[in-house]
Design an enzyme around this catalytic site. Structure first.
Site, PDB file in Angstrom:
ATOM      1  N   ASP A  46      33.359  56.827  41.235  1.00  0.00           N
ATOM      2  CA  ASP A  46      33.244  56.379  39.841  1.00  0.00           C
ATOM      3  C   ASP A  46      33.029  57.517  38.837  1.00  0.00           C
ATOM      4  O   ASP A  46      32.207  58.411  39.080  1.00  0.00           O
ATOM      5  CB  ASP A  46      32.021  55.478  39.651  1.00  0.00           C
ATOM      6  CG  ASP A  46      31.900  54.392  40.681  1.00  0.00           C
ATOM      7  OD1 ASP A  46      32.763  54.289  41.552  1.00  0.00           O
ATOM      8  OD2 ASP A  46      30.908  53.643  40.611  1.00  0.00           O
ATOM      9  N   ASP A 166      24.313  50.409  38.002  1.00  0.00           N
ATOM     10  CA  ASP A 166      25.338  50.918  37.090  1.00  0.00           C
ATOM     11  C   ASP A 166      25.008  50.653  35.620  1.00  0.00           C
ATOM     12  O   ASP A 166      25.786  50.014  34.898  1.00  0.00           O
ATOM     13  CB  ASP A 166      26.727  50.335  37.431  1.00  0.00           C
ATOM     14  CG  ASP A 166      27.064  50.452  38.907  1.00  0.00           C
ATOM     15  OD1 ASP A 166      26.453  51.304  39.568  1.00  0.00           O
ATOM     16  OD2 ASP A 166      27.918  49.694  39.394  1.00  0.00           O
TER      17      ASP A 166
HETATM   18  C1  FRU Z   1      31.236  51.405  42.479  1.00  0.00           C
HETATM   19  C2  FRU Z   1      29.894  51.670  43.098  1.00  0.00           C
HETATM   20  C3  FRU Z   1      28.771  51.438  42.116  1.00  0.00           C
HETATM   21  C4  FRU Z   1      27.680  52.323  42.659  1.00  0.00           C
HETATM   22  C5  FRU Z   1      28.453  53.512  43.139  1.00  0.00           C
HETATM   23  C6  FRU Z   1      27.902  54.192  44.350  1.00  0.00           C
HETATM   24  O1  FRU Z   1      32.267  52.074  43.109  1.00  0.00           O
HETATM   25  O2  FRU Z   1      29.706  50.903  44.270  1.00  0.00           O
HETATM   26  O3  FRU Z   1      28.392  50.087  41.978  1.00  0.00           O
HETATM   27  O4  FRU Z   1      26.742  52.677  41.697  1.00  0.00           O
HETATM   28  O5  FRU Z   1      29.752  53.033  43.448  1.00  0.00           O
HETATM   29  O6  FRU Z   1      28.651  55.328  44.646  1.00  0.00           O
END
Ligand code: FRU
Length: 485
Positions: A46, A166
């Protein structure tokens, strides 16, 4: 595919020397991108902490140093003055506190006053591997690295599942308050968003309630990476629903969608004015993030992960995987979202050719269609077979993208062929090709399609029907593989 033990995946990086050799090995790979942000080593997923601050764009990505595996996550920092030329800055956040001992997970940034603030999820696990997600903050320090607060801002709510993460920070001018949107899951396993509010960035946070989105009470089992912004008087809510299949998305259970509507902070209700739409129709696109502090009421700037959770990519064999999309500009006109690469991408153009038979490794294509059914094959083999095929069916006003013809096939159990319904007949396609990705922008950004792609030596041919005319610009490199940790 390499099998990783938990200890291997969650190993703490103690010194850059532990990954120096890995970095020199992967930077020699023929799939390393020339103008897309990619992991310095290991895996990038992300985009995080994306904001404009004192004339510089700051971006971070979820980073696992050790290889192409979702293990212990750091925030790796890159910066840019124009959203095109990116510089490696080193580790932004490391999982070095008890409250984030098993990962500094995704989050966002905002600049206010003289400072740049970061909000992220501290992924804590105890010795029985029970997870507690904390919402944590940091402030950019004089040395250019975020400095964490000693304690998290708040912990998870007991009346929701462990999936609460998030944080997306936004300022609401009417209420004169900051809000944090958190991706969450109810105890009966439905995806949702939790909202918190405060007048100050680093204190005073209180739970406002659960976001209501009429019609979306049962839409996936977890909404990862929520994001909201006002563009030209409308609100856009972007999120990544998981644990559900959606129409036209093959076997995938991870998606990135958006709603256009109005956000009411009194009732915590987002009222959509139209059904949800896919933010991108491609195979590999997830966890989009809009930049903070763009300070333009008619425009947002977005970067997304080219990749999907639970999927596997050929560069895993080389111990790395993932890439960011180009920075895109988002506009809304007459209720329609338009996505286009930021203008500055044109700086990369370096020599133009009409209808070449062979594609440069990094290039931009402008394809004009004079009407009727059309076929365009990228990366065909020398004998004209195979390739990444785009077919336009004029009667159904539908593009079908098929990657089954490539030598290197992957995620065959998820999807290899996808449809992209168009809003208006095909007139123009802009395609950005890098060494392991392709991004398609249709009819000035009405639809987009993003895919990883791994062409081998004999796969560079360009073939098309006569109703298409193709202009190709070779593109210069704008990211470097500098070893900065
Ligand atoms: C999305 C996710 C988020 C989390 C992160 C961990 O791809 O699963 O919800 O914060 O990746 O890497």
């Amino acid at each position: 595919m390499k099998q990783w033990t938990r200890d291997e995946r969650y190993r703490v990086l103690k010194s850059p020397e532990e990954i120096r050799e890995l970095h020199s090995r992967i930077s020699a790979s023929g799939f390393r991108q020339f103008y897309h942000v990619q992991p310095v080593t290991g895996l990038s997923s992300d985009p995080n902490g994306f904001a404009l601050y004192e004339g510089v764009w700051h971006l971070f990505y979820q980073w696992c140093p050790w290889g192409a595996v979702h293990g212990l996550k750091y925030w790796y920092h890159v910066s840019s003055e124009d959203l095109v030329v990116w510089k490696n800055e080193g580790i932004g956040l490391a999982p070095d506190r008890d409250y984030d001992n098993k990962g500094t997970h995704s989050g966002s940034a905002i600049s206010a006053g003289d400072d740049l603030y970061f909000f992220y999820t501290g992924n804590h696990r105890d010795e029985n591997w029970v997870r507690t997600p904390y919402t944590c903050a940091a402030v950019l320090g004089e040395d250019g690295r975020p400095e964490k607060l000693p304690e998290p801002l708040f912990g998870p709510r007991p009346d929701y599942s462990e999936h609460q993460r998030d944080p997306k920070i936004v300022w609401n001018e009417e209420k004169k308050k900051y809000y944090i949107f958190i991706g969450a899951q109810t105890l009966d396993l439905r995806g949702t968003v939790l909202i918190y509010e405060s007048e100050n960035l680093l204190s005073g946070w209180k739970f406002s309630g659960q976001l209501k989105v009429p019609g979306y009470e049962e839409f996936g089992g977890m909404w990862e990476c929520p994001c909201i912004q006002r563009i030209s008087g409308k609100d856009i809510l972007i999120f990544s629903p998981q644990y559900t299949k959606l129409p036209g998305r093959g076997e995938s259970t991870n998606h990135n969608v958006y709603l256009i509507g109005q956000m009411d902070y009194d009732t915590l209700t987002f009222t959509p004015e139209a059904p949800y739409q896919y933010l991108d129709y491609g195979f590999d696109f997830y966890a989009a993030q809009l930049a903070a502090n763009v300070e333009d009421p008619d425009r947002a700037v977005m970067i997304t992960w080219i990749g999907l959770p639970d999927n596997h990519y050929p560069t895993e064999e080389e111990d790395w995987e993932g890439s960011m999309t180009l920075a895109r500009e988002l506009r809304i006109q007459d209720g329609v979202l338009y996505q286009n690469p930021v203008r500055a991408v044109e700086k990369l153009r370096d020599g133009m050719e009409k209808d070449p038979k062979v594609l440069p490794a990094a290039c931009e294509l402008e394809v004009l269609c004079s009407g009727g059914d059309a076929d365009l094959t990228l990366f065909a083999r020398k004998d004209g077979s195979g390739g990444f095929r785009i077919h336009y069916d004029a009667e159904r006003n539908l593009c079908t993208v098929d990657r089954t013809g490539m030598n290197l096939r992957f995620n065959q159990n998820v999807f290899e062929v996808l449809d992209m319904p168009l809003k208006t007949p095909l007139k123009k396609l802009r395609i950005f090709i890098d060494r392991s990705s392709a991004e398609l922008f249709v009819n000035d950004g009405e639809e987009t399609f993003t895919s990883h792609i791994y062409p081998q030596e004999d796969e560079h041919g360009l073939i098309h029907t006569d109703n298409l005319s193709v202009t190709v610009w070779k593109l210069k490199a704008s990211v470097r593989d500098d070893f900065v940790i």
